[in-house]
Design a protein around this motif. Structure first.
Motif, mmCIF file in Angstrom:
data_model
loop_
_atom_site.group_PDB
_atom_site.id
_atom_site.type_symbol
_atom_site.label_atom_id
_atom_site.label_comp_id
_atom_site.label_asym_id
_atom_site.label_seq_id
_atom_site.Cartn_x
_atom_site.Cartn_y
_atom_site.Cartn_z
ATOM 1 N N ALA A 84 0.925 -1.455 0.177
ATOM 2 C CA ALA A 84 0.048 -0.183 -0.030
ATOM 3 C C ALA A 84 0.654 1.241 -0.189
ATOM 4 C CB ALA A 84 -0.967 0.060 1.245
ATOM 5 N N THR A 85 0.169 2.314 -0.637
ATOM 6 C CA THR A 85 0.853 3.630 -0.646
ATOM 7 C C THR A 85 0.447 4.101 0.620
ATOM 8 O OG1 THR A 85 -0.848 4.585 -1.798
ATOM 9 C CG2 THR A 85 0.904 3.846 -2.999
ATOM 10 N N GLU A 86 0.976 5.637 1.104
ATOM 11 C CA GLU A 86 0.410 6.024 2.234
ATOM 12 C C GLU A 86 -1.084 6.550 1.934
ATOM 13 O OE1 GLU A 86 1.838 10.305 4.631
ATOM 14 O OE2 GLU A 86 3.396 9.148 3.434
ATOM 15 N N ASP A 87 -1.270 6.923 0.828
ATOM 16 C CA ASP A 87 -2.672 7.612 0.556
ATOM 17 C C ASP A 87 -3.762 6.227 0.624
ATOM 18 O OD1 ASP A 87 -2.108 10.194 -0.177
ATOM 19 O OD2 ASP A 87 -2.030 9.760 -2.195
ATOM 20 N N ALA A 93 -7.000 0.999 5.635
ATOM 21 C CA ALA A 93 -6.144 0.414 6.901
ATOM 22 C C ALA A 93 -6.504 -0.737 7.171
ATOM 23 C CB ALA A 93 -6.105 1.546 7.869
ATOM 24 N N ALA A 94 -7.924 -0.723 7.487
ATOM 25 C CA ALA A 94 -8.305 -2.148 7.997
ATOM 26 C C ALA A 94 -8.003 -3.210 7.097
ATOM 27 C CB ALA A 94 -9.863 -2.048 8.341
ATOM 28 N N GLU A 95 -8.396 -3.033 5.847
ATOM 29 C CA GLU A 95 -8.210 -4.196 4.975
ATOM 30 C C GLU A 95 -6.594 -4.538 4.752
ATOM 31 O OE1 GLU A 95 -8.505 -4.779 -0.003
ATOM 32 O OE2 GLU A 95 -8.934 -2.814 0.804
ATOM 33 N N ILE A 96 -5.756 -3.699 4.917
ATOM 34 C CA ILE A 96 -4.072 -3.764 4.835
ATOM 35 C C ILE A 96 -3.734 -4.677 6.036
ATOM 36 C CG2 ILE A 96 -1.874 -2.885 4.945
ATOM 37 C CD1 ILE A 96 -3.232 -0.509 3.564
ATOM 38 N N VAL A 97 -4.329 -4.288 7.258
ATOM 39 C CA VAL A 97 -4.185 -5.112 8.323
ATOM 40 C C VAL A 97 -4.795 -6.615 8.319
ATOM 41 C CG1 VAL A 97 -4.360 -5.447 11.044
ATOM 42 C CG2 VAL A 97 -3.668 -3.233 9.945
ATOM 43 N N VAL A 99 -5.555 -8.332 5.541
ATOM 44 C CA VAL A 99 -4.639 -9.169 4.549
ATOM 45 C C VAL A 99 -3.229 -9.645 5.252
ATOM 46 C CG1 VAL A 99 -3.773 -9.552 2.319
ATOM 47 C CG2 VAL A 99 -6.267 -8.240 2.578
ATOM 48 N N ASN A 100 -2.669 -8.470 5.319
ATOM 49 C CA ASN A 100 -1.152 -8.740 5.681
ATOM 50 C C ASN A 100 -0.887 -9.356 7.065
ATOM 51 O OD1 ASN A 100 -0.896 -7.302 3.474
ATOM 52 N ND2 ASN A 100 0.217 -5.647 4.202
ATOM 53 N N LEU A 101 -1.875 -9.165 8.028
ATOM 54 C CA LEU A 101 -1.475 -9.452 9.562
ATOM 55 C C LEU A 101 -2.503 -10.991 9.804
ATOM 56 C CD1 LEU A 101 0.118 -9.540 11.924
ATOM 57 C CD2 LEU A 101 -1.255 -7.845 12.747
ATOM 58 N N GLN A 102 -3.479 -10.554 9.423
ATOM 59 C CA GLN A 102 -4.603 -11.858 10.006
ATOM 60 C C GLN A 102 -4.665 -12.907 8.848
ATOM 61 O OE1 GLN A 102 -6.627 -11.508 12.882
ATOM 62 N NE2 GLN A 102 -6.498 -13.825 12.530
ATOM 63 N N GLY A 103 -4.390 -12.360 7.704
ATOM 64 C CA GLY A 103 -4.018 -13.526 6.688
ATOM 65 C C GLY A 103 -2.939 -14.427 6.869
ATOM 66 N N SER A 104 -1.720 -13.687 7.473
ATOM 67 C CA SER A 104 -0.521 -14.409 8.058
ATOM 68 C C SER A 104 -0.680 -15.368 9.013
ATOM 69 C CB SER A 104 0.673 -13.670 8.104
ATOM 70 O OG SER A 104 1.090 -12.723 7.171
ATOM 71 N N ILE A 105 -1.652 -14.897 10.074
ATOM 72 C CA ILE A 105 -1.736 -15.793 10.972
ATOM 73 C C ILE A 105 -2.668 -17.279 10.503
ATOM 74 C CG2 ILE A 105 -3.403 -15.928 12.993
ATOM 75 C CD1 ILE A 105 -2.700 -12.816 13.578
ATOM 76 N N HIS A 106 -3.508 -16.950 9.759
ATOM 77 C CA HIS A 106 -4.228 -17.984 9.223
ATOM 78 C C HIS A 106 -3.370 -18.976 8.564
ATOM 79 C CE1 HIS A 106 -8.128 -15.206 9.163
ATOM 80 N NE2 HIS A 106 -7.898 -15.696 10.199
ATOM 81 N N TYR A 152 2.656 -1.319 6.208
ATOM 82 C CA TYR A 152 3.120 -2.277 5.372
ATOM 83 C C TYR A 152 4.468 -2.620 6.194
ATOM 84 C CZ TYR A 152 5.342 -4.972 1.555
ATOM 85 O OH TYR A 152 5.692 -5.819 0.673
ATOM 86 N N ALA A 153 5.157 -1.744 6.435
ATOM 87 C CA ALA A 153 6.467 -2.126 7.275
ATOM 88 C C ALA A 153 5.926 -2.918 8.766
ATOM 89 C CB ALA A 153 7.244 -1.330 7.820
ATOM 90 N N ILE A 154 4.850 -2.388 9.393
ATOM 91 C CA ILE A 154 4.573 -2.719 10.739
ATOM 92 C C ILE A 154 3.895 -4.049 10.492
ATOM 93 C CG2 ILE A 154 2.688 -2.341 12.333
ATOM 94 C CD1 ILE A 154 3.245 0.584 12.027
ATOM 95 N N THR A 155 3.046 -4.372 9.454
ATOM 96 C CA THR A 155 2.536 -5.859 9.418
ATOM 97 C C THR A 155 3.400 -6.769 8.976
ATOM 98 O OG1 THR A 155 1.674 -5.300 7.057
ATOM 99 C CG2 THR A 155 0.159 -4.896 8.973
ATOM 100 N N LYS A 156 4.338 -6.295 8.069
ATOM 101 C CA LYS A 156 5.422 -7.340 7.813
ATOM 102 C C LYS A 156 6.302 -7.815 8.712
ATOM 103 C CE LYS A 156 4.735 -8.107 3.360
ATOM 104 N NZ LYS A 156 4.383 -9.292 2.928
ATOM 105 N N GLN A 157 6.744 -6.917 9.661
ATOM 106 C CA GLN A 157 7.667 -7.146 10.782
ATOM 107 C C GLN A 157 6.742 -8.138 11.924
ATOM 108 O OE1 GLN A 157 10.359 -7.441 12.175
ATOM 109 N NE2 GLN A 157 10.488 -7.062 14.284
#
Length: 322
Positions: A84-87, A93-97, A99-106, A152-157
């Motif tokens: 995602a870009t900053e815009d 925001a909720a979609e990014i988190v 996919v990137n975080l909850q999706g990783s947990i799944h 992006y960085a927060i969810t990746k870490q």
């Protein structure tokens, strides 16, 4: 070996799919919310017998678990993510988190509980290092400080940390790989990756026979050809042992944007340098600089050797479908 690649039809994912499916004795399940189309069919034609496609949303925990169990997956490369870009952070925001975080947990949950799964790799990003203060000259190591200043960085870490913990819980090898800026075939704009890289736009101009104005010759990035990513992942998947929870994976050297443009000029692109990035068709700005990744760790634990410096990568890309 039966490998599940989530996000397997995205830009990086589909290159991973093709590279892994070309290995002997490998079957790859490409899972994605993106639909299969003719362009994908052409790109994967050389390995079509080794690839199957499943429509999958990693936010659907049950669907992820069912696919891993039903397909008897042995190895997982989790590449599904929203870049995602900053815009976009402000509107998605909720979609990014999710996919990137909850999706990783799944996906980690499925790897934890499925008896067939032997190991798992989480695809992360050099974005966790942020913009270097030293002009990108010093290579960054996996142990260097991080700069988690965007979603992006927060969810990746976060996904990296979770994979390390799940490795302990499962007793299975699980690791993350940090990728730099990737270039190569099949880079297309879609909902999970709406912006196109500078090399992607240079290739589009070259193929269209369109002259371009470019800016930012001194901006450095560790541009890595997509086939090298697949080669590095294969080296990890076949390594006898993983000694670390995180690996940098790249060509291992930064190139100024001027070298990238020159590779395309040598291939026939007409490009003119200008000073004002706002007036350029394709510009790299100082805040887009990234340090090269130190790849000593992955080279110590595997047989990986990068094969595509920038000119070789551009040449291979021109010859590729997509």
């Amino acid at each position: 070996m039966k490998i599940l690649v989530t996000g397997g039809l995205g830009f990086v994912g589909i290159n991973i799919v093709r590279g892994l499916a070309a290995q002997p004795g490998v079957q790859v399940v490409a899972a994605d919310v993106l639909p299969w189309d003719e362009t994908i069919d052409r790109f994967l034609a050389p390995v079509h017998r080794q690839v199957s496609y499943h429509r999958l949303d990693v936010c659907d925990r049950v669907a992820v678990q069912e696919l891993v169990n039903r397909a008897a997956i042995t190895d997982i490369v989790h590449a599904a993510a929203i870049t995602a870009t900053e815009d976009e952070e402000r509107t998605r925001a909720a979609e990014i988190v999710a996919v990137n975080l909850q999706g990783s947990i799944h996906v980690l949950d499925a790897a934890l509980t499925a008896p067939s799964v032997v190991r798992m790799i989480v695809v992360s990003s050099s974005g966790v290092y942020g913009t270097p203060a030293n002009g990108a000259a010093q290579a960054v190591r996996e142990t260097d400080p991080l700069d988690l200043t965007n979603l992006y960085a927060i969810t990746k870490q976060s996904a990296e940390l979770l994979s390390a913990r799940y490795a302990v819980l499962s007793g299975k090898p699980m690791a993350a790989v940090r990728l730099p800026g990737i270039y190569g075939p099949m880079e297309r704009s879609h909902a999970s990756r709406r912006h196109t890289s500078a090399p992607g736009r240079l290739m589009a101009a070259l193929r269209a026979g369109q002259p371009v104005k470019v800016a930012g010759p001194d901006v450095l990035r560790d541009w890595t050809y997509a086939a090298d990513v697949a080669a590095g992942l294969w080296a990890l998947l076949t390594a006898p042992q993983w000694r670390h929870p995180v690996y940098n994976l790249s060509c291992g050297q930064a190139a100024p944007f001027s070298a990238v443009v020159q590779a395309f000029v040598d291939a026939g692109l007409h490009a003119a340098w200008i000073d004002d990035p706002d007036q350029a068709d394709i510009a790299m700005r100082p805040q887009q600089a990234r340090a090269p990744l130190d790849i000593a760790r992955i080279q110590a634990d595997t047989a990986f050797q990068p094969g595509f410096p920038i000119h070789a990568g551009v040449a291979a890309w021109r010859a590729a479908t997509g």
